[in-house]
Design a protein around this motif. Sequence first.
Motif, short mmCIF file in Angstrom:
data_model
loop_
_atom_site.label_atom_id
_atom_site.label_comp_id
_atom_site.label_asym_id
_atom_site.label_seq_id
_atom_site.Cartn_x
_atom_site.Cartn_y
_atom_site.Cartn_z
N ASP A 179 -89.62 18.51 -57.58
CA ASP A 179 -89.24 17.46 -56.64
C ASP A 179 -88.09 17.97 -55.77
O ASP A 179 -87.06 18.42 -56.26
N GLU A 180 -88.25 17.89 -54.45
CA GLU A 180 -87.22 18.39 -53.54
C GLU A 180 -85.89 17.67 -53.69
O GLU A 180 -84.84 18.20 -53.36
N ASP A 181 -85.92 16.42 -54.19
CA ASP A 181 -84.69 15.64 -54.29
C ASP A 181 -83.93 15.88 -55.59
O ASP A 181 -82.87 15.29 -55.79
N SER A 182 -84.45 16.68 -56.48
CA SER A 182 -83.77 16.90 -57.76
C SER A 182 -82.47 17.68 -57.55
O SER A 182 -82.37 18.54 -56.68
N VAL A 183 -81.48 17.36 -58.38
CA VAL A 183 -80.16 17.97 -58.29
C VAL A 183 -79.75 18.46 -59.67
O VAL A 183 -80.01 17.80 -60.68
N TYR A 184 -79.10 19.63 -59.70
CA TYR A 184 -78.60 20.18 -60.96
C TYR A 184 -77.07 20.24 -60.89
O TYR A 184 -76.51 20.85 -59.98
N VAL A 185 -76.44 19.60 -61.86
CA VAL A 185 -74.98 19.56 -61.93
C VAL A 185 -74.55 20.38 -63.14
O VAL A 185 -74.98 20.11 -64.26
N ILE A 186 -73.71 21.39 -62.91
CA ILE A 186 -73.26 22.28 -63.98
C ILE A 186 -71.76 22.12 -64.18
O ILE A 186 -70.98 22.38 -63.28
N ASN A 187 -71.40 21.68 -65.37
CA ASN A 187 -69.99 21.53 -65.74
C ASN A 187 -69.80 22.28 -67.05
O ASN A 187 -70.01 21.73 -68.13
N ALA A 188 -69.44 23.55 -66.95
CA ALA A 188 -69.34 24.41 -68.13
C ALA A 188 -68.11 25.30 -67.98
O ALA A 188 -68.21 26.42 -67.45
N PRO A 189 -66.95 24.85 -68.43
CA PRO A 189 -65.70 25.59 -68.21
C PRO A 189 -65.65 26.96 -68.88
O PRO A 189 -64.83 27.80 -68.48
N SER A 190 -66.51 27.23 -69.89
CA SER A 190 -66.51 28.52 -70.58
C SER A 190 -67.62 29.44 -70.09
O SER A 190 -67.79 30.55 -70.61
N ALA A 201 -80.96 21.97 -55.30
CA ALA A 201 -79.55 21.70 -55.02
C ALA A 201 -78.76 21.87 -56.32
O ALA A 201 -79.02 21.18 -57.31
N TYR A 202 -77.84 22.83 -56.32
CA TYR A 202 -77.03 23.11 -57.50
C TYR A 202 -75.57 22.82 -57.19
O TYR A 202 -75.03 23.29 -56.19
N LEU A 203 -74.94 22.08 -58.08
CA LEU A 203 -73.54 21.74 -57.93
C LEU A 203 -72.78 22.24 -59.14
O LEU A 203 -72.98 21.75 -60.26
N ILE A 204 -71.92 23.23 -58.94
CA ILE A 204 -71.10 23.77 -60.03
C ILE A 204 -69.73 23.12 -59.94
O ILE A 204 -68.97 23.40 -59.02
N GLU A 205 -69.45 22.27 -60.89
CA GLU A 205 -68.21 21.49 -60.83
C GLU A 205 -67.03 22.20 -61.48
O GLU A 205 -65.90 22.07 -61.03
N GLU A 209 -64.51 30.67 -65.31
CA GLU A 209 -64.53 31.95 -66.02
C GLU A 209 -65.80 32.75 -65.74
O GLU A 209 -66.10 33.71 -66.46
N LEU A 210 -66.54 32.40 -64.71
CA LEU A 210 -67.77 33.12 -64.40
C LEU A 210 -67.51 34.60 -64.16
O LEU A 210 -66.64 34.97 -63.38
N VAL A 211 -68.29 35.45 -64.83
CA VAL A 211 -68.17 36.89 -64.68
C VAL A 211 -69.34 37.45 -63.88
O VAL A 211 -69.15 38.28 -62.99
N GLU A 212 -70.55 36.98 -64.16
CA GLU A 212 -71.74 37.56 -63.54
C GLU A 212 -72.70 36.46 -63.10
O GLU A 212 -72.98 35.53 -63.86
N VAL A 213 -73.21 36.58 -61.88
CA VAL A 213 -74.12 35.59 -61.32
C VAL A 213 -75.31 36.30 -60.66
O VAL A 213 -75.13 37.28 -59.94
N SER A 214 -76.52 35.79 -60.93
CA SER A 214 -77.73 36.28 -60.27
C SER A 214 -78.45 35.10 -59.64
O SER A 214 -78.78 34.14 -60.33
N LEU A 238 -68.46 30.00 -56.28
CA LEU A 238 -68.51 31.26 -57.01
C LEU A 238 -67.43 32.25 -56.58
O LEU A 238 -67.58 33.45 -56.76
N THR A 239 -66.35 31.76 -56.04
CA THR A 239 -65.32 32.65 -55.50
C THR A 239 -64.56 33.42 -56.58
O THR A 239 -63.86 34.37 -56.26
N SER A 240 -64.71 33.06 -57.85
CA SER A 240 -64.00 33.78 -58.91
C SER A 240 -64.90 34.76 -59.66
O SER A 240 -64.45 35.43 -60.59
N VAL A 241 -66.17 34.88 -59.26
CA VAL A 241 -67.12 35.74 -59.97
C VAL A 241 -66.78 37.21 -59.75
O VAL A 241 -66.24 37.60 -58.71
#
Length: 409
Positions: A179-190, A201-205, A209-214, A238-241
């Motif tokens: 579904d085009e309207d689906s949204v993913y909210v990620i709240n994972a401080p570790s 649509a992805y929202l990282i709140e 501590e993100l090290v690696e992103v693909s 993702l400015t801290s990756v």
Amino acid sequence: MSVLSKRWRSLWKMLPRLKFDDWMFPDNVNRCLLSHQASFLQSLHLVIDCDFVSHMHTGILMGIAFGRHIRELVLYVNGFQESFTFPLSLCNCESLETLTLGHNVLIDVPSPVFLKSLRTLHLDGVEYTDDESVVNLLSGCISLENLVVHRVIQADVTTFTIAVPSLKRLTLTTEFDDDEDSVYVINAPSLKYLKILGDKAYLIENSPELVEVSLTDRQVTVDGYPIASYVENLLRSLTSVKRMSLKISSYLEIKFPTGSIFYQLVSLELYTNKAEWWNLLVLMLDSSPKLQVLKLNGKLSGENNHLASMNWDQPKNIPGCLLFNLETFIWKGCKRIGEDEKEVAKYILRNTNRLKRATFTREIYEENNSQDMFENLEMVEELESVVRASKSCKLVFESTLWSLSNYDV
């Protein structure tokens, strides 16, 4: 041997791992589990055809397994009948460390679960009753470190919330028919490792501590343009990756918000087989002052990388990472480096002051092909003639024989 076979006949009862694939006789499996005599059951792998095995039998089997202090459960439900609802009574197993649920499994969790020992969770194409079932399932996994989510049907959940303080690794895959309207909210401080494949649509709140992103999109387009420019929104978070890989189907519309600087980024991989891919390259170089490793990859879905629609226009100002930090430059998987691509390579060589090694790997269709050999020699001579900013830079030229296995899936 007949005497020995009698002694061996019951040894299976002490095996810590049991696996039943595509079975249609639940009574036999029940007897096997009831006969199991080990102090605990390390792993149980069940593949069920719900057209032949009732939900009641499946629930009984898992109840027996949980009574054996099971540590790993893999359950795949196939068939065309209604989905199997994972029993809520089994969502409080204290011994379970790894759980994999796949296909026709329905997650109906009206209240938070309590899986205190669960560290790895795979949700492979399962269904959910509503948004709250996702929240209640994940919030009850207080020790969860590795989460793999593969979404196929989006109609059941509009906001998929992943709020897990202990989570370290997340792999999120969404299919074409989402579904085009689906949204993913990620709240994972570790969270340290994030892999996304899809166009949602992805929202990282909260993931400092993100090290690696693909990031890989599904190349879903309308008249040649992406349905959603989700990459821009992700990059804001993702400015801290430190390490990043971008496999994007179109770079035409990607723009950075003012002030987005990747202060910690030391390694960047960018796929180069889409028109004007260098637009994003320039943006990333300008925004990554500490970049040490740059890898350009010509492979993506088996397409030819020479797709430029406009000429390379080099930056007016040399990015700081080229002047002070970049040490390794790799260009891998190219079938043919066109004129614009050569200009990009020359620009990197001319302006990177601390470059130690530049590696170019070409793919050839067959060994000893005269045309490939001529093009390779021509490329080598042209790049070796470039006056390099770094006197200690070593140029390496390699060739690999092309095959379907060379391409990422």
